[in-house]
Design a protein around this motif. Structure first.
Motif, PDB file in Angstrom:
ATOM      1  N   TYR A 283      -3.105 -12.852  -3.419  1.00 50.77           N
ATOM      2  CA  TYR A 283      -4.029 -11.817  -2.972  1.00 50.77           C
ATOM      3  C   TYR A 283      -3.337 -10.801  -2.066  1.00 50.77           C
ATOM      4  O   TYR A 283      -3.877  -9.701  -1.861  1.00 50.77           O
ATOM      5  CB  TYR A 283      -5.243 -12.443  -2.275  1.00 50.77           C
ATOM      6  N   TYR A 284      -2.157 -11.114  -1.566  1.00 53.54           N
ATOM      7  CA  TYR A 284      -1.397 -10.098  -0.842  1.00 53.54           C
ATOM      8  C   TYR A 284      -0.956  -9.012  -1.821  1.00 53.54           C
ATOM      9  O   TYR A 284      -1.091  -7.811  -1.534  1.00 53.54           O
ATOM     10  CB  TYR A 284      -0.184 -10.707  -0.135  1.00 53.54           C
ATOM     11  N   MET A 285      -0.442  -9.421  -2.967  1.00 53.50           N
ATOM     12  CA  MET A 285      -0.037  -8.452  -3.974  1.00 53.50           C
ATOM     13  C   MET A 285      -1.253  -7.693  -4.507  1.00 53.50           C
ATOM     14  O   MET A 285      -1.176  -6.488  -4.784  1.00 53.50           O
ATOM     15  CB  MET A 285       0.708  -9.149  -5.110  1.00 53.50           C
ATOM     16  N   LEU A 288      -2.005  -5.010  -2.027  1.00 49.52           N
ATOM     17  CA  LEU A 288      -1.093  -3.866  -2.159  1.00 49.52           C
ATOM     18  C   LEU A 288      -1.536  -2.952  -3.291  1.00 49.52           C
ATOM     19  O   LEU A 288      -1.560  -1.721  -3.154  1.00 49.52           O
ATOM     20  CB  LEU A 288       0.336  -4.356  -2.414  1.00 49.52           C
ATOM     21  N   LYS A 289      -1.864  -3.554  -4.426  1.00 45.01           N
ATOM     22  CA  LYS A 289      -2.304  -2.760  -5.574  1.00 45.01           C
ATOM     23  C   LYS A 289      -3.602  -2.022  -5.252  1.00 45.01           C
ATOM     24  O   LYS A 289      -3.792  -0.866  -5.647  1.00 45.01           O
ATOM     25  CB  LYS A 289      -2.495  -3.667  -6.786  1.00 45.01           C
ATOM     26  N   PHE A 290      -4.487  -2.679  -4.545  1.00 42.65           N
ATOM     27  CA  PHE A 290      -5.775  -2.076  -4.171  1.00 42.65           C
ATOM     28  C   PHE A 290      -5.561  -0.814  -3.341  1.00 42.65           C
ATOM     29  O   PHE A 290      -6.110   0.251  -3.650  1.00 42.65           O
ATOM     30  CB  PHE A 290      -6.593  -3.106  -3.397  1.00 42.65           C
ATOM     31  N   ARG A 539       5.612   1.323   1.969  1.00 46.24           N
ATOM     32  CA  ARG A 539       6.156   2.217   0.934  1.00 46.24           C
ATOM     33  C   ARG A 539       5.396   2.047  -0.373  1.00 46.24           C
ATOM     34  O   ARG A 539       5.091   3.024  -1.069  1.00 46.24           O
ATOM     35  CB  ARG A 539       7.645   1.927   0.721  1.00 46.24           C
ATOM     36  N   ALA A 540       5.053   0.803  -0.707  1.00 48.17           N
ATOM     37  CA  ALA A 540       4.318   0.538  -1.948  1.00 48.17           C
ATOM     38  C   ALA A 540       2.921   1.158  -1.905  1.00 48.17           C
ATOM     39  O   ALA A 540       2.426   1.672  -2.913  1.00 48.17           O
ATOM     40  CB  ALA A 540       4.232  -0.967  -2.194  1.00 48.17           C
ATOM     41  N   ASP A 548       6.470   3.716  -9.900  1.00 45.84           N
ATOM     42  CA  ASP A 548       7.122   3.713  -8.589  1.00 45.84           C
ATOM     43  C   ASP A 548       6.688   2.496  -7.773  1.00 45.84           C
ATOM     44  O   ASP A 548       7.496   1.891  -7.055  1.00 45.84           O
ATOM     45  CB  ASP A 548       6.773   4.994  -7.821  1.00 45.84           C
ATOM     46  N   PHE A 549       5.408   2.145  -7.876  1.00 45.46           N
ATOM     47  CA  PHE A 549       4.900   0.970  -7.175  1.00 45.46           C
ATOM     48  C   PHE A 549       5.681  -0.275  -7.593  1.00 45.46           C
ATOM     49  O   PHE A 549       6.121  -1.054  -6.738  1.00 45.46           O
ATOM     50  CB  PHE A 549       3.411   0.788  -7.474  1.00 45.46           C
ATOM     51  N   GLY A 550       5.853  -0.461  -8.888  1.00 44.72           N
ATOM     52  CA  GLY A 550       6.577  -1.630  -9.388  1.00 44.72           C
ATOM     53  C   GLY A 550       8.007  -1.678  -8.888  1.00 44.72           C
ATOM     54  O   GLY A 550       8.505  -2.752  -8.521  1.00 44.72           O
TER      55      GLY A 550
END
Length: 591
Positions: A283-285, A288-290, A539-540, A548-550
Motif C-alpha cells: 500500500y506504500y506503492m 505513491l501511485k495515488f 520525485r515519484a 517517468d514514474f516507473g
C-alpha cells in the motif's frame, strides 16, 4: 518518526478540542448552561476530591526547559495553559523543539532538558539513558512524595518502562495515552474527510476503492475551482514536515486498509504480519501511485513538497483543499461555525473497500515518553507538574481549557462546554479572557504536545470519557446544518459510529511490544535507506508521466537496496514477529 507521531498526538489531544461533533436537537447548549452558577458550584465540590496543588507563588519562580521532540513551537509557553501552570506551580515553561542535529547538540552539552518528551522510545531514548541524561523515577521518594497519582494509577506503565529500559529496577518515565484497560479502542482519526457539500453537489458518486477517489475529487475541483477567498483550490495538499522512515502521507494510505506504519514495512493489524514498503503490491506503492495520479490530473497542490504543516492548515482554513487524511487536520481547520452554518464542511467519506486502522487502548502506554532530566535543579517540582497532568483535573484542563471558563461540570457531575468553549472548537483564534491568560485559544494550548492518559479513558469525576465527542452534553447539542446533511446521508451521529456501522475499521491491538535497539551499523544503513526512499518518493509523486514514474521508482528501489534496504527489512520483519507475539499475549490476557 517523531514528526509523524506529533500528528498522532494532535489527533488524540486536539481532536477533543477542535474536531466537529455529532448529536441531536434534544438539548441546546444554552439550556445546559441556564443555571451555570449552580453548576459551577457543584463542579467545585466535585473537583475537591481530586488532588490539586495549591497556588505556588510562595515558592520562587522556576523556569524549566522542556525539550519536546513532539513540539511544533519554540519559546515560552503563553496564554491560558501558561497561566494555569504558573498559578498552580509557579513554573514557566520554555519549549525547545527538536530538529536536525538538536538532539546530538544537547547531548554534547551534557543537558537535554529539565522536562524531556521523546518522540519515541527508540535509539535516542536509550542513548539518553546510557549517557545518564535521564532521572530514575524509582530513586528516593520522588514518586511517593511528588507523584502519588502517577504511582497509583500508572503503575503498570511505570513498571513496563522499568522492565524494558531499566532492568526492572530503574524507571525513566512512562509512555503517552495510557489506559486502565486494553479491551477498548480509541477514537478513530484515520479516515478520509472530504468537502461533503461539494460531494453532494456533484451527486454523491460511489467511491469503490482508493484510486476511485481521484475521479470524484477531480469532479469536485472542477465544480469549485477556487477557495472561499477566490484562490486556486486543490483536491489534495501535502507537506514533508512529518516524514519519518518514509513519506508520512504515502504510508498513511496503508492505514486506510488495515496497515500500521512499521519501519520499512507496513504491519497488517488483522493478520499480524508485515509487508515491505517497496514491494510492488504494497500500500506504500499504491499511495505513491495515488498521489502521482493526482499530480498528473492537476488536483495535487504543487507546493506539497516544500510547504509546511502550518501552510497546509492555512489552506484548509480558506477552503483550498478538499481531501484530508486525518480527522483532525482538514475538519478542524475548515469546519468553523460560519462554514458549518452555511452548510459547508469536511466529513468522513470512506471508499467501500477501506478498513481504517483504529488504535486499541494500551495499559502500558504508547512510545512517546515523559521523562525528567538528570540535571534538573528541582526535579520534584517537575514531577508535581506531570503528576497533575495525570489527574482528572489535569487531563480535563490541559485538554479542554480552564474549568469554569471553557467547560465545567453540571449539577449531575457531567461535563459540558460553555459558550466560549464551543466557540473555540469552531475557531481556534477565539480570544480568551484576561483572567484566563488572555490571547487566543490556540496560542494558549499546551505546546509540549504530549498526553498522559488517553482522552478515551473514563474520567472518574463524570463517568464519561475525557474525549468531549462522547459527552452526553455534546451528543445532545444541536448539530450544524452541514453536519445534519452528513448524518442523514449515512444514518449516523458520529465518525466512529460511521466506521463501526459500515464495517470500515479494524483495531490495532495495544500491547507491551517495544522495538529492539538497532546496532550502530544497521542504524547507519537505516538512515541512508530512509533518505533514498523519501527523496525518491517525492520525485515519484511529481513524475510527469507513468513512464517517468516507473523509472523514478525503479531508481529509488535500486538506491535503497544499495544502501542496505534488504538487511533493514529483514530486521523489521523480525520485529514484526515480536509484535505479533506481544499482541497474542494481550489477546490472551483479555480473554
Amino acid at each position: 518518526m517523531k514528526n509523524f507521531w506529533a500528528a498522532i498526538t494532535a489527533a488524540l489531544i486536539a481532536m477533543a478540542m477542535l474536531a466537529g461533533c455529532g448529536g441531536t436537537a434534544s438539548q441546546s447548549v444554552s439550556t445546559a448552561q441556564s443555571d451555570q452558577s449552580e453548576q459551577s458550584s457543584q463542579a467545585t465540590a466535585l473537583q475537591s476530591a481530586d488532588p490539586e496543588p495549591a497556588g505556588d507563588t510562595a515558592r520562587e519562580e522556576y523556569r524549566i526547559d522542556v525539550y519536546s521532540q513532539l513540539a511544533n513551537y519554540a519559546g515560552e509557553q503563553v496564554g491560558w495553559f501558561a497561566k494555569m501552570v504558573k498559578d498552580k506551580f509557579n513554573l514557566v515553561l520554555n519549549i525547545i523543539p527538536t530538529g536536525d542535529g538538536v538532539f546530538a547538540t544537547r547531548m554534547s552539552s551534557g543537558k537535554l532538558g529539565d522536562l524531556i518528551l521523546f518522540g519515541n522510545n527508540g535509539q535516542e531514548f536509550t542513548d539518553a539513558i546510557e549517557a545518564g541524561m535521564l532521572l530514575d523515577w524509582y530513586e528516593g521518594d520522588l514518586l511517593e512524595s511528588y507523584g502519588k497519582d502517577i504511582k497509583e494509577d500508572l503503575s503498570v506503565a511505570l513498571q513496563f518502562n522499568a522492565d524494558t529500559f531499566g532492568g526492572g529496577t530503574k524507571c525513566y518515565g512512562f509512555g503517552h495515552n495510557v489506559a486502565t484497560s486494553s479491551q477498548y479502542s480509541e477514537s478513530a482519526f484515520y479516515h478520509p474527510d472530504i468537502r461533503f457539500d461539494i460531494y453532494q453537489e456533484i451527486g454523491s458518486p460511489e467511491i469503490a476503492d482508493l484510486m476511485g477517489y481521484l475521479d470524484v475529487l477531480k469532479q469536485m475541483v472542477d465544480a469549485r475551482p477556487t477557495s472561499d477567498s477566490g484562490l486556486p483550490a486543490y483536491a489534495i495538499s501535502l507537506f514533508p514536515d512529518w516524514d519519518g522512515d518514509t513519506v508520512m502521507s504515502v504510508k498513511c494510505m496503508g492505514a486506510f486498509y488495515g496497515y500500521d506504519e512499521f519501519g520499512f514495512t507496513l504491519y497488517d493489524v488483522v493478520e499480524n504480519t508485515a509487508k515491505p514498503v517497496l514491494d510492488e503490491d504494497s500500500y506504500y506503492m499504491a499511495g505513491l501511485k495515488f498521489f502521482n495520479k493526482a499530480f498528473q490530473m492537476g488536483i495535487l497542490d504543487p507546493d506539497s513538497a516544500t510547504q509546511t504543516f502550518q501552510d497546509v492548515c492555512t489552506k484548509y482554513a480558506d477552503g483550498r483543499v478538499y481531501y484530508s487524511i486525518f480527522s483532525w487536520l482538514g475538519p478542524s481547520n475548515y469546519n468553523t461555525p460560519d462554514s458549518l452554518a452555511a452548510g459547508k464542511g469536511m466529513f468522513a467519506v470512506a471508499a467501500k473497500d477501506q478498513k481504517n486502522v483504529v488504535y486499541g487502548t494500551n495499559i502500558y502506554g504508547g512510545n512517546r515518553i515523559w521523562s525528567i532530566g538528570s540535571r534538573a535543579e528541582q526535579p520534584e517540582r517537575i514531577m508535581e507538574l506531570i503528576n497533575w497532568l495525570c489527574t482528572p483535573d489535569g487531563v480535563m484542563q490541559s485538554t479542554h481549557g480552564p474549568q469554569g471558563i471553557t467547560w465545567d461540570y453540571d449539577a449531575n457531575g457531567k461535563a459540558y462546554l460553555t459558550e466560549l468553549g464551543i466557540a473555540t472548537i469552531g475557531d481556534p483564534n477565539t480570544a480568551m479572557p484576561e483572567e484566563a491568560g488572555g490571547g487566543l485559544w490556540q496560542d494558549g494550548q499546551a505546546k509540549m504536545n504530549n498526553s498522559t492518559f488517553t482522552t478515551d479513558e473514563i474520567n472518574p469525576v463524570s463517568g464519561e470519557k475525557y474525549n468531549r465527542d462522547f459527552w452526553e452534553s455534546e451528543l445532545k447539542r444541536e448539530p450544524s446544518a452541514a453536519k445534519v446533511k452528513w448524518q442523514e446521508a449515512f444514518s449516523v451521529l458520529s465518525e466512529d459510529e460511521y466506521l463501526e456501522n459500515l464495517n470500515l475499521k479494524v483495531v490495532a491491538i495495544g500491547s507491551d511490544f517495544v522495538k529492539d535497539t538497532r546496532s550502530a551499523d544497521l542504524e547507519s544503513k537505516y538512515i541512508q535507506v530512509s533518505t533514498a526512499i523519501k527523496d525518491g518518493s517525492w520525485r515519484a509523486i511529481y513524475a510527469s508521466s507513468d513512464e517517468d514514474f516507473g523509472k523514478i521508482v525503479a531508481d529509488m528501489i535500486e538506491q535503497a537496496k544499495g544502501f542496505g534496504y534488504d538487511e533493514c527489512v529483514a530486521w523489521d520483519m523480525e520485529q514484526a514477529q515480536e509484535r505479533a507475539e506481544a499482541v497474542a499475549r494481550t489477546l490472551a490476557m483479555n480473554e
